[in-house]
Scaffold this motif. Structure first.
Motif, PDB file in Angstrom:
ATOM      1  N   MET A   1       0.853  -1.197   0.000  1.00 19.96           N
ATOM      2  CA  MET A   1       0.000   0.000   0.000  1.00 19.96           C
ATOM      3  C   MET A   1       0.892   1.251   0.000  1.00 19.96           C
ATOM      4  SD  MET A   1      -2.863   1.227   2.780  1.00 19.96           S
ATOM      5  CE  MET A   1      -3.981  -0.097   2.325  1.00 19.96           C
ATOM      6  N   SER A   2       0.541   2.217  -0.793  1.00 18.73           N
ATOM      7  CA  SER A   2       1.335   3.443  -0.887  1.00 18.73           C
ATOM      8  C   SER A   2       1.188   4.258   0.385  1.00 18.73           C
ATOM      9  CB  SER A   2       0.883   4.276  -2.081  1.00 18.73           C
ATOM     10  OG  SER A   2       1.523   5.526  -2.068  1.00 18.73           O
ATOM     11  N   SER A   3       2.315   4.852   0.824  1.00 14.73           N
ATOM     12  CA  SER A   3       2.305   5.693   2.021  1.00 14.73           C
ATOM     13  C   SER A   3       2.010   7.149   1.684  1.00 14.73           C
ATOM     14  CB  SER A   3       3.654   5.586   2.738  1.00 14.73           C
ATOM     15  OG  SER A   3       4.695   6.051   1.897  1.00 14.73           O
ATOM     16  N   ARG A   4       1.839   7.435   0.415  1.00 19.19           N
ATOM     17  CA  ARG A   4       1.583   8.818   0.010  1.00 19.19           C
ATOM     18  C   ARG A   4       0.217   9.281   0.499  1.00 19.19           C
ATOM     19  NH1 ARG A   4       2.237   9.816  -6.197  1.00 19.19           N
ATOM     20  NH2 ARG A   4       2.023  11.975  -5.472  1.00 19.19           N
ATOM     21  N   ASN A   5       0.171  10.519   0.970  1.00 20.88           N
ATOM     22  CA  ASN A   5      -1.092  11.114   1.358  1.00 20.88           C
ATOM     23  C   ASN A   5      -1.856  11.492   0.095  1.00 20.88           C
ATOM     24  OD1 ASN A   5      -3.173  12.818   2.192  1.00 20.88           O
ATOM     25  ND2 ASN A   5      -1.942  13.767   3.817  1.00 20.88           N
ATOM     26  N   PRO A   6      -3.061  10.907  -0.129  1.00 23.33           N
ATOM     27  CA  PRO A   6      -3.783  11.194  -1.372  1.00 23.33           C
ATOM     28  C   PRO A   6      -4.160  12.665  -1.517  1.00 23.33           C
ATOM     29  CG  PRO A   6      -5.194  10.054   0.201  1.00 23.33           C
ATOM     30  CD  PRO A   6      -3.796   9.984   0.742  1.00 23.33           C
ATOM     31  N   TYR A   7      -4.200  13.400  -0.390  1.00 18.27           N
ATOM     32  CA  TYR A   7      -4.549  14.817  -0.480  1.00 18.27           C
ATOM     33  C   TYR A   7      -3.361  15.692  -0.891  1.00 18.27           C
ATOM     34  CZ  TYR A   7      -8.941  13.476   1.627  1.00 18.27           C
ATOM     35  OH  TYR A   7     -10.148  12.892   1.863  1.00 18.27           O
ATOM     36  N   ASP A   8      -2.185  15.067  -0.994  1.00 17.30           N
ATOM     37  CA  ASP A   8      -1.008  15.770  -1.490  1.00 17.30           C
ATOM     38  C   ASP A   8      -0.663  15.334  -2.912  1.00 17.30           C
ATOM     39  OD1 ASP A   8      -0.673  17.216   0.825  1.00 17.30           O
ATOM     40  OD2 ASP A   8       0.617  15.713   1.767  1.00 17.30           O
ATOM     41  N   ALA A   9      -1.135  14.178  -3.325  1.00 14.20           N
ATOM     42  CA  ALA A   9      -0.775  13.627  -4.627  1.00 14.20           C
ATOM     43  C   ALA A   9      -1.407  14.429  -5.760  1.00 14.20           C
ATOM     44  CB  ALA A   9      -1.213  12.159  -4.708  1.00 14.20           C
ATOM     45  N   ASP A  10      -0.562  14.952  -6.627  1.00 15.03           N
ATOM     46  CA  ASP A  10      -0.999  15.689  -7.822  1.00 15.03           C
ATOM     47  C   ASP A  10      -1.889  16.885  -7.497  1.00 15.03           C
ATOM     48  OD1 ASP A  10       0.276  13.705  -9.453  1.00 15.03           O
ATOM     49  OD2 ASP A  10      -1.452  12.400  -9.100  1.00 15.03           O
ATOM     50  N   LEU A  11      -1.712  17.416  -6.304  1.00 15.40           N
ATOM     51  CA  LEU A  11      -2.495  18.579  -5.884  1.00 15.40           C
ATOM     52  C   LEU A  11      -1.549  19.687  -5.411  1.00 15.40           C
ATOM     53  CD1 LEU A  11      -5.298  16.761  -3.837  1.00 15.40           C
ATOM     54  CD2 LEU A  11      -5.474  17.679  -6.158  1.00 15.40           C
ATOM     55  N   ALA A  12      -0.675  20.088  -6.290  1.00 14.11           N
ATOM     56  CA  ALA A  12       0.367  21.057  -5.953  1.00 14.11           C
ATOM     57  C   ALA A  12      -0.124  22.493  -6.110  1.00 14.11           C
ATOM     58  CB  ALA A  12       1.583  20.824  -6.842  1.00 14.11           C
ATOM     59  N   LYS A  13       0.592  23.393  -5.460  1.00 13.75           N
ATOM     60  CA  LYS A  13       0.328  24.820  -5.656  1.00 13.75           C
ATOM     61  C   LYS A  13       0.613  25.200  -7.098  1.00 13.75           C
ATOM     62  CE  LYS A  13       1.785  26.268  -0.992  1.00 13.75           C
ATOM     63  NZ  LYS A  13       2.810  27.038  -0.247  1.00 13.75           N
ATOM     64  N   ASN A  14      -0.200  26.113  -7.631  1.00 12.76           N
ATOM     65  CA  ASN A  14       0.065  26.653  -8.965  1.00 12.76           C
ATOM     66  C   ASN A  14      -0.549  28.046  -9.024  1.00 12.76           C
ATOM     67  OD1 ASN A  14      -2.693  26.599 -10.384  1.00 12.76           O
ATOM     68  ND2 ASN A  14      -2.541  24.511  -9.538  1.00 12.76           N
ATOM     69  N   PRO A  15      -0.240  28.824 -10.056  1.00 13.66           N
ATOM     70  CA  PRO A  15      -0.745  30.207 -10.108  1.00 13.66           C
ATOM     71  C   PRO A  15      -2.262  30.325 -10.063  1.00 13.66           C
ATOM     72  CG  PRO A  15       1.040  29.916 -11.662  1.00 13.66           C
ATOM     73  CD  PRO A  15       0.718  28.539 -11.138  1.00 13.66           C
ATOM     74  N   ALA A  16      -2.962  29.252 -10.399  1.00 13.02           N
ATOM     75  CA  ALA A  16      -4.420  29.313 -10.385  1.00 13.02           C
ATOM     76  C   ALA A  16      -4.999  29.158  -8.984  1.00 13.02           C
ATOM     77  CB  ALA A  16      -5.004  28.221 -11.296  1.00 13.02           C
ATOM     78  N   ASN A  17      -4.291  28.454  -8.092  1.00 14.03           N
ATOM     79  CA  ASN A  17      -4.870  28.175  -6.784  1.00 14.03           C
ATOM     80  C   ASN A  17      -4.076  28.734  -5.606  1.00 14.03           C
ATOM     81  OD1 ASN A  17      -2.698  26.417  -6.334  1.00 14.03           O
ATOM     82  ND2 ASN A  17      -3.872  24.569  -6.765  1.00 14.03           N
ATOM     83  N   TYR A  18      -2.973  29.415  -5.900  1.00 11.10           N
ATOM     84  CA  TYR A  18      -2.192  29.983  -4.798  1.00 11.10           C
ATOM     85  C   TYR A  18      -1.580  31.304  -5.225  1.00 11.10           C
ATOM     86  CZ  TYR A  18       1.386  30.809  -1.297  1.00 11.10           C
ATOM     87  OH  TYR A  18       2.164  31.385  -0.327  1.00 11.10           O
ATOM     88  N   VAL A  19      -1.905  32.371  -4.494  1.00  8.27           N
ATOM     89  CA  VAL A  19      -1.331  33.693  -4.702  1.00  8.27           C
ATOM     90  C   VAL A  19      -0.896  34.220  -3.343  1.00  8.27           C
ATOM     91  CG1 VAL A  19      -1.734  36.062  -5.487  1.00  8.27           C
ATOM     92  CG2 VAL A  19      -2.835  34.156  -6.670  1.00  8.27           C
ATOM     93  N   PRO A  20       0.325  34.690  -3.214  1.00  9.63           N
ATOM     94  CA  PRO A  20       0.765  35.227  -1.919  1.00  9.63           C
ATOM     95  C   PRO A  20      -0.160  36.333  -1.431  1.00  9.63           C
ATOM     96  CG  PRO A  20       2.628  35.007  -3.423  1.00  9.63           C
ATOM     97  CD  PRO A  20       1.391  34.749  -4.234  1.00  9.63           C
ATOM     98  N   LEU A  21      -0.482  36.299  -0.159  1.00  7.37           N
ATOM     99  CA  LEU A  21      -1.356  37.320   0.409  1.00  7.37           C
ATOM    100  C   LEU A  21      -0.640  38.676   0.419  1.00  7.37           C
ATOM    101  CD1 LEU A  21      -2.896  35.462   3.503  1.00  7.37           C
ATOM    102  CD2 LEU A  21      -3.889  35.772   1.231  1.00  7.37           C
ATOM    103  N   SER A  22      -1.361  39.704   0.004  1.00  7.07           N
ATOM    104  CA  SER A  22      -0.828  41.067   0.019  1.00  7.07           C
ATOM    105  C   SER A  22      -1.988  42.042   0.005  1.00  7.07           C
ATOM    106  CB  SER A  22       0.065  41.325  -1.194  1.00  7.07           C
ATOM    107  OG  SER A  22       0.431  42.698  -1.247  1.00  7.07           O
ATOM    108  N   PRO A  23      -1.882  43.139   0.758  1.00  4.16           N
ATOM    109  CA  PRO A  23      -2.956  44.139   0.745  1.00  4.16           C
ATOM    110  C   PRO A  23      -2.971  44.989  -0.518  1.00  4.16           C
ATOM    111  CG  PRO A  23      -1.167  44.909   2.131  1.00  4.16           C
ATOM    112  CD  PRO A  23      -0.814  43.509   1.711  1.00  4.16           C
ATOM    113  N   LEU A  24      -1.982  44.839  -1.390  1.00  2.53           N
ATOM    114  CA  LEU A  24      -1.912  45.681  -2.577  1.00  2.53           C
ATOM    115  C   LEU A  24      -3.114  45.479  -3.497  1.00  2.53           C
ATOM    116  CD1 LEU A  24       1.899  45.467  -3.476  1.00  2.53           C
ATOM    117  CD2 LEU A  24       0.696  47.152  -2.072  1.00  2.53           C
TER     118      LEU A  24
END
Length: 544
Positions: A1-24
């Motif tokens: 059985m794989s020890s990989r967390n399925p919630y981390d598999a192929d669910l990486a940060k990318n420009p569509a789902n992660y933007v650094p927080l800034s008040p600008l």
């Protein structure tokens, strides 16, 4: 059985789902959603959100053309005027760090900050050109100076390369500004007094500025279209993050160059002010404004107060006049306010005197601060919530500073044990509400400004008649606290209180100078240490 967390598999940060927080992004949104709404008022000037956005981009573009980029420091010496507000966005839009200077400081302190922060550009309101010229004279490397010729300025003259509006004209109103690559990037540098004369440079990041701006709105219930009167200095903790808070809500900023009773009542009446902030001194100005200078409040006005704990009697008097008081607490190191005396509806039925006493407490943590505790400063064990056991106040969370600029030892000390050590002493009440009781660092908070007692004592010791000196806070109804000096004279020497105070005024910013001088032998421990707690009690007995 794989020890990989399925919630981390192929669910990486990318420009569509992660933007650094800034008040600008708050400014861009205000301009796109409410382009024709007035965003900034200053005297007869009305600046819409669309225009404000263009002006901030011009500032960023002009700075970039003069070689300012990520990691550079841009200082501002100005009161609450549009240029100071525009710098709050325009400077970080180019990746630079904003250093808003305290307009009440002396040339020596300003020179230290400009040199320590390595300011590359300085925007200077002409009224403060004399003290800036004196500060610049002592610098080995002079920043590019841009003069701000505000129409309401009194005195002063040009000392820079060009005027602010001419500088903006060099910039592109459609400039494509820089979003931070990492929300941990620095956005602001704020200097605060410590237990020594030299101030420490507190570094803010974009993430903390974003979160505390939202925290102000959520915690204080600010919604709709707020009209905010600038009675709190924009240079103080970046105006407690309110330049970003009000912009996030596309509200209206009402600039106020000079905080005076008549001007405040006029602005409230003419512009329909809904919110304002300030130290107890502002509360005192409102309470003591002559009847002839008052204007009827168009509606209840929400007033957020901090700094030295306001006396319950002051809160009571102001609420009787139509202001709704919310008491908050914080420090420069935590972006301004991070606790609030959150109100319980059942308290509305209490007599106004009891409501005022409850409101004088510092309260509970902001939604955007992860933890606060009152604990033993050495063991970090929380004290009982009995309203009596004294402990140090600690914070932990995303609205705690990055640290002190170029001061790793002070940073490590402040964060020892995984908590930020405030140095303030308080108690925890059974309902979990915090109440300050003392300041272990002996800092005096006068009119919202920190005063280092050691710095003042160092000046007093320079007087030829002074053998020993100790400075503590004396309660003051107008300023919250003022410096009270206890002086022991040299044998055979003579001096008056007036002479001591006049001497101090030649060497310190006036707000740092003692307002009370008491000649007496100083109480000491067996090892010769001055017992300041005894002096504080003596100062309290003198009254406000």
């Amino acid at each position: 059985m794989s020890s990989r967390n399925p919630y981390d598999a192929d669910l990486a940060k990318n420009p569509a789902n992660y933007v650094p927080l800034s008040p600008l992004g708050f400014l861009e949104r205000a301009a796109s959603v409410h382009p024709d709404r007035v965003g900034v008022i200053h005297g007869d000037r009305r600046i819409t959100w669309a225009e404000s956005y263009r002006r901030c981009r011009r500032l960023a573009s002009a700075l970039a053309r003069h070689g300012v980029g990520p990691g550079d420091t841009v200082a501002v010496m100005a009161p609450n005027i549009p240029a100071a507000f525009e710098a709050t966005f325009g400077v970080p839009m180019v990746g630079a760090v904003l250093c808003a200077l305290n307009i009440r400081l002396d040339a020596e302190a300003i020179a230290f900050m400009l040199e320590h922060g390595e300011a590359k550009v300085l925007l200077c309101d002409r009224e403060f050109s004399p003290v800036i010229a004196k500060a610049l004279a002592g610098l080995a490397r002079r920043p590019l100076v841009i003069d701000i010729d505000d129409g309401e300025a009194q005195g002063g003259g040009p000392i820079g390369t060009m005027e602010y509006e001419d500088f903006l004209a060099l910039g592109d109103p459609d400039y494509v500004w820089r979003w931070p690559e990492d929300e941990w990037e620095a956005i602001a540098l704020n200097y605060t007094s410590g237990t020594t004369g030299n101030p420490k440079g507190v570094v803010y990041h974009h993430r903390g500025a974003y979160l505390n701006a939202i925290g102000n709105a959520v915690t204080c219930g600010i919604a709709g279209h707020p009209v905010y009167l600038w009675t709190l200095p924009m240079f103080h903790c970046n105006g407690w993050c309110f330049p970003w808070t009000i912009t996030a809500l596309a509200g209206t900023h009402v600039c106020l160059r000079r905080v005076e009773g008549r001007a405040m009542f006029a602005a409230i009446a003419e512009h329909g002010v809904t919110h304002m902030c300030g130290a107890p001194i502002v509360m005192g100005l409102l309470i003591n404004t002559p009847e002839a200078d008052r204007r009827p409040l168009p509606h209840p006005v929400n007033f957020l107060t901090a700094a030295a704990p306001p006396p319950a009697a002051v809160i009571e008097r102001l609420e009787r006049q139509g202001f709704r008081i919310t008491h908050v607490y914080g420090l420069t190191e935590v972006y301004g306010p991070v606790t609030v005396c959150a109100w319980h509806e059942e308290w509305d039925a209490l007599p106004i005197e009891e409501r005022a006493r409850l409101k004088a407490r510092q309260g509970v943590r902001y939604l955007t601060e992860e933890a606060v505790m009152v604990a033993d400063p050495l063991s970090l064990e929380p004290v009982p919530k009995d309203g009596a056991t004294l402990g140090e106040v600690f914070f932990r969370g995303n609205v705690v500073m990055k640290g002190y600029l170029k001061n790793p030892a002070a940073t490590a000390e402040a964060f020892a044990g995984g908590w930020f050590h405030t140095g303030d002493l308080g108690v925890w009440h059974p309902d979990g509400y915090l109440e300050l009781r003392d300041r272990s660092k002996d800092i005096i908070i006068s009119g919202g400004e920190n005063i280092s007692t050691i710095e003042v004592e160092g000046v007093l010791y320079q007087h030829p008649a002074v053998a020993e000196a100790a400075v503590v806070a004396r309660p003051d109804e107008k300023w919250g606290e003022t410096p009270c000096a206890f002086i022991g004279l040299k044998d055979g020497a003579n001096a008056t209180a007036e002479e001591i105070m006049a001497f101090a005024r030649t060497r310190l910013a006036h707000y740092k100078c003692p307002r009370t001088v008491v000649f007496t032998p100083l109480p000491k421990t067996s090892t010769g240490k001055v017992q300041k707690y005894v002096l504080r009690e003596m100062a309290r007995r003198l009254g406000a």
